[in-house]
Design an enzyme around this catalytic site. Structure first.
Site, PDB file in Angstrom:
ATOM      1  N   ASP A  42      -9.271   7.111 -95.434  1.00  0.00           N
ATOM      2  CA  ASP A  42     -10.545   6.009 -96.269  1.00  0.00           C
ATOM      3  C   ASP A  42     -11.924   5.771 -95.765  1.00  0.00           C
ATOM      4  O   ASP A  42     -11.724   6.593 -94.235  1.00  0.00           O
ATOM      5  CB  ASP A  42      -9.563   5.042 -96.558  1.00  0.00           C
ATOM      6  CG  ASP A  42      -9.554   3.886 -95.594  1.00  0.00           C
ATOM      7  OD1 ASP A  42     -10.733   3.953 -94.681  1.00  0.00           O
ATOM      8  OD2 ASP A  42      -8.275   3.692 -95.922  1.00  0.00           O
ATOM      9  N   ALA A  43     -12.903   5.732 -96.197  1.00  0.00           N
ATOM     10  CA  ALA A  43     -14.019   5.314 -95.119  1.00  0.00           C
ATOM     11  C   ALA A  43     -13.758   4.138 -94.237  1.00  0.00           C
ATOM     12  O   ALA A  43     -14.800   4.400 -93.312  1.00  0.00           O
ATOM     13  CB  ALA A  43     -15.575   4.931 -96.545  1.00  0.00           C
TER      14      ALA A  43
END
Length: 179
Positions: A42-43
């Site tokens: 994920d970011a």
């Protein structure tokens, strides 16, 4: 010809080539549009992402049936004790599933650690601790959900290794072709 890229994904970058909602994407770092990530981060997570131009290799790396171990360095809020580590080792019940057993141990802050931009949030009266978690599965935000379930929220998450491949010697935003 089958090729494999090791990429050290910086914080805030999304694991796709199509830009989205103000985030940088793989397109900003990897100049090969015919490559695809074998799994995602994920970011808010950093570290190793493997990319390949071979669909069979991508499946072998990312599919749970191959049980390729993924090693994460996790900085958590608080100081987990042995009973907490034992819970992670046995598998943690989350809302929608029970995780497979993980290898879990405390570790010193990694000596090769790079600064994160932006830095994590520190609280004056709450210590932080580094842990190593090795998983053979990789569901959405699983490490963060596991540490939250045992009451030690994740502050920083770095994927250090996937199988035999590590992020060692690769600076954030850099990549290396290994085959």
């Amino acid at each position: 010809m089958s090729r494999l890229i090791l990429f050290n994904k910086p914080y805030g970058v999304i694991c796709q080539f199509t830009p989205e909602s103000g985030h940088q994407s793989l397109k900003d770092f990897i100049p090969f549009p015919s490559f695809y990530p074998a799994g995602r981060l994920d970011a808010d997570s950093e570290g190793l992402v493997l990319l390949t131009n071979d669909g069979k290799l991508q499946n072998k790396i990312s599919h749970p049936k191959f049980k390729l171990p993924k090693t994460y360095w996790v900085q958590v809020e608080g100081e987990p004790d042995e009973p907490t580590l034992a819970k992670l080792r046995q598998g943690v019940v989350l809302n929608d599933f029970k995780t497979q057993p993980a290898q879990a141990s405390l570790m010193d802050e990694p000596s090769c650690l790079w600064p994160r931009t932006p830095p994590i949030r520190f609280r004056k009266n709450i210590a932080t601790t580094w842990m190593s978690l090795v998983l053979n599965e990789g569901k959405n935000r699983q490490v963060r959900r596991m540490t939250a379930a045992v009451l030690f929220p994740t502050l920083r998450l770095i994927r250090y290794a996937i199988g035999q491949y590590t992020v060692q010697g690769i600076a954030p935003g850099e990549w290396r072709i290994v085959q």
